[in-house]
Design a protein around this motif. Sequence first.
Motif, PDB file in Angstrom:
ATOM      1  N   LYS A  92       0.826  -1.205   0.000  1.00 32.16           N
ATOM      2  CA  LYS A  92       0.000   0.000   0.000  1.00 32.16           C
ATOM      3  C   LYS A  92       0.866   1.263   0.000  1.00 32.16           C
ATOM      4  O   LYS A  92       0.578   2.231  -0.721  1.00 32.16           O
ATOM      5  CB  LYS A  92      -0.914   0.008   1.235  1.00 32.16           C
ATOM      6  CG  LYS A  92      -2.070  -0.966   1.179  1.00 32.16           C
ATOM      7  CD  LYS A  92      -2.927  -0.824   2.437  1.00 32.16           C
ATOM      8  CE  LYS A  92      -4.116  -1.777   2.415  1.00 32.16           C
ATOM      9  NZ  LYS A  92      -4.934  -1.662   3.637  1.00 32.16           N
ATOM     10  N   ILE A  93       1.903   1.261   0.821  1.00 30.88           N
ATOM     11  CA  ILE A  93       2.760   2.443   0.931  1.00 30.88           C
ATOM     12  C   ILE A  93       3.471   2.720  -0.397  1.00 30.88           C
ATOM     13  O   ILE A  93       3.468   3.858  -0.892  1.00 30.88           O
ATOM     14  CB  ILE A  93       3.785   2.266   2.069  1.00 30.88           C
ATOM     15  CG1 ILE A  93       3.074   2.199   3.432  1.00 30.88           C
ATOM     16  CG2 ILE A  93       4.805   3.399   2.049  1.00 30.88           C
ATOM     17  CD1 ILE A  93       2.369   3.471   3.836  1.00 30.88           C
ATOM     18  N   TYR A  94       4.082   1.704  -0.977  1.00 32.22           N
ATOM     19  CA  TYR A  94       4.792   1.898  -2.238  1.00 32.22           C
ATOM     20  C   TYR A  94       3.822   2.269  -3.364  1.00 32.22           C
ATOM     21  O   TYR A  94       4.141   3.098  -4.224  1.00 32.22           O
ATOM     22  CB  TYR A  94       5.593   0.648  -2.597  1.00 32.22           C
ATOM     23  CG  TYR A  94       6.968   0.629  -1.975  1.00 32.22           C
ATOM     24  CD1 TYR A  94       8.088   1.002  -2.708  1.00 32.22           C
ATOM     25  CD2 TYR A  94       7.145   0.248  -0.650  1.00 32.22           C
ATOM     26  CE1 TYR A  94       9.357   0.992  -2.134  1.00 32.22           C
ATOM     27  CE2 TYR A  94       8.399   0.236  -0.065  1.00 32.22           C
ATOM     28  CZ  TYR A  94       9.504   0.616  -0.811  1.00 32.22           C
ATOM     29  OH  TYR A  94      10.744   0.618  -0.229  1.00 32.22           O
ATOM     30  N   HIS A  95       2.646   1.673  -3.370  1.00 32.40           N
ATOM     31  CA  HIS A  95       1.639   2.005  -4.381  1.00 32.40           C
ATOM     32  C   HIS A  95       1.245   3.478  -4.268  1.00 32.40           C
ATOM     33  O   HIS A  95       1.117   4.192  -5.289  1.00 32.40           O
ATOM     34  CB  HIS A  95       0.420   1.108  -4.189  1.00 32.40           C
ATOM     35  CG  HIS A  95      -0.612   1.234  -5.263  1.00 32.40           C
ATOM     36  ND1 HIS A  95      -1.727   2.038  -5.130  1.00 32.40           N
ATOM     37  CD2 HIS A  95      -0.701   0.686  -6.499  1.00 32.40           C
ATOM     38  CE1 HIS A  95      -2.461   1.972  -6.225  1.00 32.40           C
ATOM     39  NE2 HIS A  95      -1.860   1.154  -7.078  1.00 32.40           N
ATOM     40  N   HIS A  96       1.089   3.947  -3.041  1.00 30.55           N
ATOM     41  CA  HIS A  96       0.736   5.345  -2.801  1.00 30.55           C
ATOM     42  C   HIS A  96       1.840   6.287  -3.282  1.00 30.55           C
ATOM     43  O   HIS A  96       1.566   7.285  -3.965  1.00 30.55           O
ATOM     44  CB  HIS A  96       0.476   5.542  -1.301  1.00 30.55           C
ATOM     45  CG  HIS A  96       0.279   6.960  -0.880  1.00 30.55           C
ATOM     46  ND1 HIS A  96      -0.860   7.667  -1.168  1.00 30.55           N
ATOM     47  CD2 HIS A  96       1.093   7.817  -0.191  1.00 30.55           C
ATOM     48  CE1 HIS A  96      -0.763   8.896  -0.673  1.00 30.55           C
ATOM     49  NE2 HIS A  96       0.408   9.003  -0.078  1.00 30.55           N
ATOM     50  N   VAL A  97       3.087   5.946  -2.939  1.00 27.47           N
ATOM     51  CA  VAL A  97       4.211   6.811  -3.313  1.00 27.47           C
ATOM     52  C   VAL A  97       4.441   6.802  -4.823  1.00 27.47           C
ATOM     53  O   VAL A  97       4.681   7.849  -5.447  1.00 27.47           O
ATOM     54  CB  VAL A  97       5.483   6.382  -2.551  1.00 27.47           C
ATOM     55  CG1 VAL A  97       6.716   7.113  -3.085  1.00 27.47           C
ATOM     56  CG2 VAL A  97       5.319   6.645  -1.060  1.00 27.47           C
TER      57      VAL A  97
END
Length: 586
Positions: A92-97
């Motif tokens: 989720k974090i990498y997808h957001h960034v």
Amino acid sequence: MKYILVTGGVISGIGKGIITSSIGMILKSSGLRVTAIKIDPYLNIDAGTFSPFEHGEVFVLNDGGEVDLDLGNYERFLDVNLCRDNNITTGKIYHHVINKERRGDYLGKTVQVVPHITDAIQEWVMNQAMVPVDENKEEPQVCIIELGGTIGDIEGMPYVEAFRQFQFKAKRENFCNIHVSLVPQPSNSGEQKTKPTQNSVRAMRCLGLSPDLIICRSATPIDMAVKEKISMFCHVKPEQVICIHDVSSVYRAPIILDEQGIANYLKERLNLPIVDSASNLLFKWRNLADRYENLQKTCSIALVGKYSTLRDCYASVFKALEHSALAINYKLNLMYIDSIDLEQTTENEDPMKFHEAWQKICKADGILVPGGFGTRGMMGKLQAISWARTKKIPFLGVCLGMQLAVIEFARNCLNWKDADSTEFDPNTSVPLVIDMPEHNPGNLGGSVRMGLRRTVFKTENSMLRKLYGDVPFIEERHRHRYEVNPNLASQFEQSDLHFVAQDVDGERMEIMELANHPYFVGVQFHPEFSSRPMRPSPPYLGLLLAATGNLNDFMQQGCQLSSSDRYSDASDDSFSEPRLAELEIQ
């Protein structure tokens, strides 16, 4: 906002989820509004694609989020409803960034783990910590964050760095770290070893985090000398070392933490507005734990599934059964049966397993077939359902369990020998269970009916409706792709099998009941996800009542639950209405 970070050392699976839930329950019992966040440092976006054998059950939230099973512990202990963003994953974090980078939000800068990933983690935590989790819509006062894995894991490094920075952003009076570590006791010496805890705390300090509390997990109570040694070498006061040994039930964990003064420490450390830590909620929880340890009668339930080798695969099912058994003053004896062992096929070549599995079925007071996917073990489940129907054994089918119960009845009572599910046989001549109407085979993403949905009762003459409090409709969590074919459902009207509840549009069969049977119920939804220790799920409660021979008495009483004597002395085994008082099913 106050933040409590819970980390783990030495080994995974040490019990951080139960400890996090217990701390939250203690703080809630002190009058605080509490929320919880689980961080899983894997690259998956969510838990929906996990194999149950590898990661246990997929817990489903009201908003349809498929999350880690620890969020189930949070909801059960705190009695709140969380949302999908309370589960943070690296994916989720990498997808957001990456999405921000593609939009040009970083204005051409080089996107790196530090500061962009670490900043995204901190922003996510701060934003989610402010989301209300109860009906009064007030913002939480305390957010407890569990960091999955162990200190030193490569995949967890960005999170440790993020919280190293975050402790200064939040300021010391608003942030504290609780470190959970194992204190092993080798059998050859019997001595409790502190070196793993020392090394774990040292590794965490090297990464910039210092524990305010060290919670030591052990098989037996920890000696004071061991506690003092951990205090000396880990640079904390003795009162900052809390010990939790293996106990008979998870209900005892909050009591042990409270007895060692964790609420008072957190009150002083974080300046929490705690007035009275010995609230009514904690008192009830203590009585709950006491009752659990003094139960005398036993009820045996056979859980017929395909993931029996890992009990976490059915964690919520087990808890729902346990909550119901405890409510009627019985100890649960849950017998896990691999459905493949009930079959005489080439896949099951061990005759001993076959006989042992059927011995358990014969001994069971009730039979449960839970949800699942795939064809393996399907025939064994059908045989268990047939046994429950013909032998008048109380039965509950959940999701796939309900679908198979309908198929079994059609084959053996309506003589539809070819009745099947298109999941098992796409070309079946009698497609009794089919893909959802909106399912697009060319787009598997989002093809599962997920989350809280309304179910409307079509008749007042329903056993489950009465167990739910004689309400016109209910709302439960769903997770399925296949459903009973509505075009064939009408052909059951003249039989003993009745579809007593449907969705709001009347297109989906949600609840089935069998007439002339003590308790033969199937539900398309997953009621186990909303079960609570002091408010068990009605379908599971009905199964336990029927399995113990108390359902008729309960129904004759009008399913009325008194509000007095909520947690009676478990040494008295008599069944009475006050013993069900804690349910308060609305």
